[in-house]
Design a protein around this motif. Structure first.
Motif, PDB file in Angstrom:
ATOM      1  N   GLU A 363       0.838  -1.203   0.000  1.00  0.00           N
ATOM      2  CA  GLU A 363       0.000   0.000   0.000  1.00  0.00           C
ATOM      3  C   GLU A 363       0.871   1.251   0.000  1.00  0.00           C
ATOM      4  O   GLU A 363       0.577   2.226  -0.708  1.00  0.00           O
ATOM      5  N   GLU A 367       1.039   4.032  -2.915  1.00  0.00           N
ATOM      6  CA  GLU A 367       0.789   5.439  -2.582  1.00  0.00           C
ATOM      7  C   GLU A 367       1.915   6.324  -3.102  1.00  0.00           C
ATOM      8  O   GLU A 367       1.683   7.419  -3.612  1.00  0.00           O
ATOM      9  N   ASN A 371       1.598   9.360  -5.780  1.00  0.00           N
ATOM     10  CA  ASN A 371       2.149  10.705  -5.562  1.00  0.00           C
ATOM     11  C   ASN A 371       3.076  11.131  -6.699  1.00  0.00           C
ATOM     12  O   ASN A 371       3.300  12.323  -6.911  1.00  0.00           O
TER      13      ASN A 371
END
Length: 393
Positions: A363, A367, A371
């Motif tokens: 995860e 992420e 970004n």
């Protein structure tokens, strides 16, 4: 909470406006804009409000937001090397940065050579993994399996996102194109931006007579393969030039690598080309809204691309997670997408390479990719990748 001193605080105490002094005399009273002195009750109210403001500012200065939790990674030690897809470079760089901060005894290097060059290097024994924007061909799969020896080469989809048809047309901030129009532009059959077919897709938009300049990849590219696969399905009667990782037409402006393609588009009025969407965003280039079969116009957003990727099916077996993409998905899905695979050898992956790939699939890793401008993997697919990484051995 520590109360900052006046010397260290970025906020100065608030005070009433200074009164005007007269030489040798008492100071004149502070005046309102109307020219009369404040009544005592009004002065008290203002002083109380300003005091409350000072307290609030000092409280903000003294209380800082808690530090974010550091990323927890099961670290390995030693070198990891990979090469291939330039489309995923920004995501891989984000993973390397986070991983090496958490795991200082590991060294991870990635060469952005393009999918074709990355696969060829992997087949000759270079690198722990190869990044490719398309699954291996049948012939290359056999060569990769032979190179691995201890087990088959498997595909791990780790980076996903829209492929933008980025453009640079002076005075045009929004552009819509149907699949047939896209195919005619990229094949050179439409040569100016105010062509009737483009105008029909953009009613009410003032289009210039600027010449269209198509920018494409000159090297073997998975991004090219994904665009051609889309055209073959979405505009079969117009796009008759086949599929594959090499651009099939003469002419246009061929550039090696996504970064050179996007630079050429940004520097040329009238240009249009295809790049992984994060490259277009970084360079402030708009992307075409693509027409879909349900009459909608799909934007090249991570969410819209994620709908297409979530609808894909796994066509591999035994932890080999190659995907079959459906370019005809509707309901707001953006149909031109890229899924980048890390091709690795099952049974002979080093512990540190497995650790790095495991972080990328986590995860936190997804992420970090989001970004960096990519679409995170759909949760169900991400869990499959995590399980496959754990079984690499």
């Amino acid at each position: 909470m520590t109360r900052p001193s006046a010397a260290s605080s970025p906020y100065l105490p608030l005070a009433l406006p200074p009164c005007r002094l007269r030489a040798g005399r008492a100071p004149l009273p502070c005046r309102l804009r109307a020219g009369r002195a404040r009544p005592p009750s009004e002065r008290n109210t203002v002083m109380k409000l300003r005091a409350l403001a000072v307290v609030a500012l000092l409280a903000t200065a003294g209380c800082q937001a808690p530090e974010p939790e550091p990323v927890r990674i099961s670290c390995g030690s030693g070198p990891v090397t990979g090469q291939g897809s330039s489309a995923q470079t920004n995501a891989v760089n984000a993973w390397i940065k986070a991983y090496q901060i958490a795991c200082p005894e590991a060294t991870v290097e990635y060469a952005s050579t393009g999918s074709g060059a990355g696969v060829r290097a992997f087949l000759t024994g270079t690198g722990d993994f190869a990044g490719t924007d398309t699954p291996l061909s049948t012939a290359d799969q056999a060569k990769a399996d032979a190179r691995c020896g201890t087990g088959p080469a498997v595909h791990l989809p780790l980076v996903a996102g829209p492929i933008a048809l980025a453009y640079n047309v002076a005075g045009v901030d929004s552009l819509r194109l149907r699949p047939d129009t896209i195919a005619r532009i990229l094949s050179g059959r439409i040569t100016v931006w105010n062509d009737p077919a483009v105008a029909a897709d953009n009613q009410g938009v003032a289009l210039p007579a600027t010449a269209i300049r198509v920018v494409h990849r000159s090297d073997d590219s998975g991004t090219t393969a994904n665009v051609l696969a889309y055209l073959a399905v979405a505009a079969p009667s117009v796009w008759t030039h086949g599929t594959g990782s090499a651009w099939p037409l003469r002419g246009g402006d061929g550039r090696r690598g996504s970064h050179r393609v996007v630079a050429a588009i940004a520097g040329t009025d009238g240009a249009i080309g295809y790049v992984e969407s994060s490259y277009a965003r970084v360079n402030d280039l708009p992307g075409v809204r693509v027409g879909t079969s349900d009459g909608r116009w799909a934007d090249p957003t991570d969410h819209a691309a994620g709908l297409t990727i979530a609808a894909a099916t796994v066509s591999g077996a035994g932890g080999d997670l190659r995907l079959a993409i459906d370019h005809t998905v509707t309901g707001g899905a953006y149909p031109i997408v890229s899924v980048t695979y890390e091709v690795v050898c099952r049974g002979s992956v080093s512990g540190v390479a497995r650790s790095f790939l495991g972080y990328a699939a986590s995860e936190a890793g997804q992420e970090a990719a989001a970004n960096a401008g990519f679409a995170p993997l759909p949760p169900a697919l991400r869990e499959q990748v995590v399980a496959s990484v754990a079984e690499l051995g």
